[in-house]
Design a protein around this motif. Sequence first.
Motif: not given
Length: 612
Positions: A184, A195, A198-199, A202
């Motif tokens: 990360l 980012t 994209s997270l 999770i």
Amino acid sequence: MKTYFRLLSFAKPIEKFAIPYIIFTLLYVVFSTSVLGLLSPLLNTLFHVGGAADAKAAVVNVKDIPAYDVSAWFKYYTHHFITLYGEWGALKFVCTVIVVAVFLGNICRYLSQRIMESLRIHTLLKIRKAVFDNVMRLHMGYFSNERKGDIMSKIASEVQTVQFSVTGTLQVVFKEPLMLIGYLVWLFIISVKLTLISLLIIPVAGFLISRIVKKLRSQAVAAQNSYANMISYLDEALSGIKIIKAFNATDFIIKRFDDENVRYSKITRAMSKRQQLASPVSETLSVTMISFIVLYGGYLIFNKRSDLTAGEFIAYIALFSQLMRPAKAIGDAFSNIHSGLVAGERILALIDEKPQIQDASDAIPVNEFKDGIRLENVSFAYNEKLVLKDVNLFFPKGKTIALVGPSGGGKSTLMDLLPRFMEPQSGHILVDGQDIQNLQTLSLRSLMGFVNQDSILFNDTIFNNIAFGKTNVTQEQVEAAARIANAHNFIMETDNGYQTNIGDRGTKLSGGQRQRICIARAVLSNPPIMLLDEATSALDTESEKLVQEALNNLMKNRTSLIIAHRLSTIQNADLIIVLDNGKVAEQGTHQELINHNGVYKRLIDMQTFNAD
């Protein structure tokens, strides 16, 4: 998690392993994540992105680079090498740094794995020792209520499950979150905006995986119980193989085991289906997200809305593809931990089992036997069924006392109370005037020798069976004990004499030979009190004669308590006590009881030989 942390307590001193493990894991994370982070300058150098102008700018602005910005420093040195040695020299520098980082990272990973393996083995050793030690210290009544196969399953199989499920999770708890953080950090260094978007994958992946593994705990409980049943069936089948074949019960035993085997297989198949579903789900989500990143990042680059270079974009994709690996490992660990925690609970329950018979805090040792054994108003019950009722007896030192009576009269129970295999519900048992509850149990049992109807021998040599439980025993001492037990001659006729292995439970020997080995073992102990429970009842006439001679030698100058039915064993006893329905029906010598014409006379008349 209480069970998990209690299991971890067996890893103490955990800091001996944890501190070096954390250090090497941190170094491994730094080196391994840096390798992917270095892809960006490698690709930029390889495909001529940037150049001398950027290098000069980098040199001018070097003082502005933060000390913690590894990527910026690496870019600076890459451009520096381009200026000094050209692009070929810079490429060699980048490749060298990557190789060194991979080498150092793998060394650190190897060392961390070695440390974790040592921790796992150390923990396993202490758990197994704690389980076995506690089982050996439990009271005899516990083993009457529990299946031996279930205990064996806990000590053998379930400890292994704890090792690989629970202690193995330590590795995931330390390493994988650090790997996740490392990736990360690099992703944020390359592109904060990309980012953050994209997270989103999770929490979605975590929710789906948690739903998949939700029912694993109940399945793990069923699997452990089913496996314990299989071990019990296996133990019973091997122990009773002669009876199984004699009663043509082979097919019944096979079907019983096969049915449980099928049930266990169905449970484990269902568990595996759920466990294995977590991996493809997370991998599918990962590939889907990577594809989205490629589309979104490509859109930004094509439309000049991002300052990412081609090398940085490819490095970003490579880093993100690795991001789901530690996340998946964490998910797999949580799916596996259920079976480990279930096994851990069963193991801890066995460790927590307390013996009902324990020495008092002020218990005193007893080293000699001077006067006799007295029972005062002793009563004992199995559950609510009274077996002994207000028994009052005295066994004087140096005398031979026989216990006789109908089956179920309480003879064996009374004998088991003397060495504190069981505790009476009421009353007192005194040795030389001391209540045995105030004596140290080990020292009390050291005063007593035991010869039972079942010849309990071990899969070992004749020498080790006679010397069982003792150290520094000489060959001469063992031979002397064997001669007293009428065993020396047949021992010398075996293939290797005293070093002959007698097989499982002494199956290579006859019944009379096994019993004489047991008598030799008791002789070697040289106790002042002998407890003989139907020592000759299972023998033929010839063997009985040899064993009886050995018993007579054993009982010389000792206080002996005998349970027997045969006249040849009891007629010469100094005192015969008749137990009937848990009470003392009568007592006296053989002739006195014959003349009394009571229970004893009736028992003798039922035998096939004359009373006189």
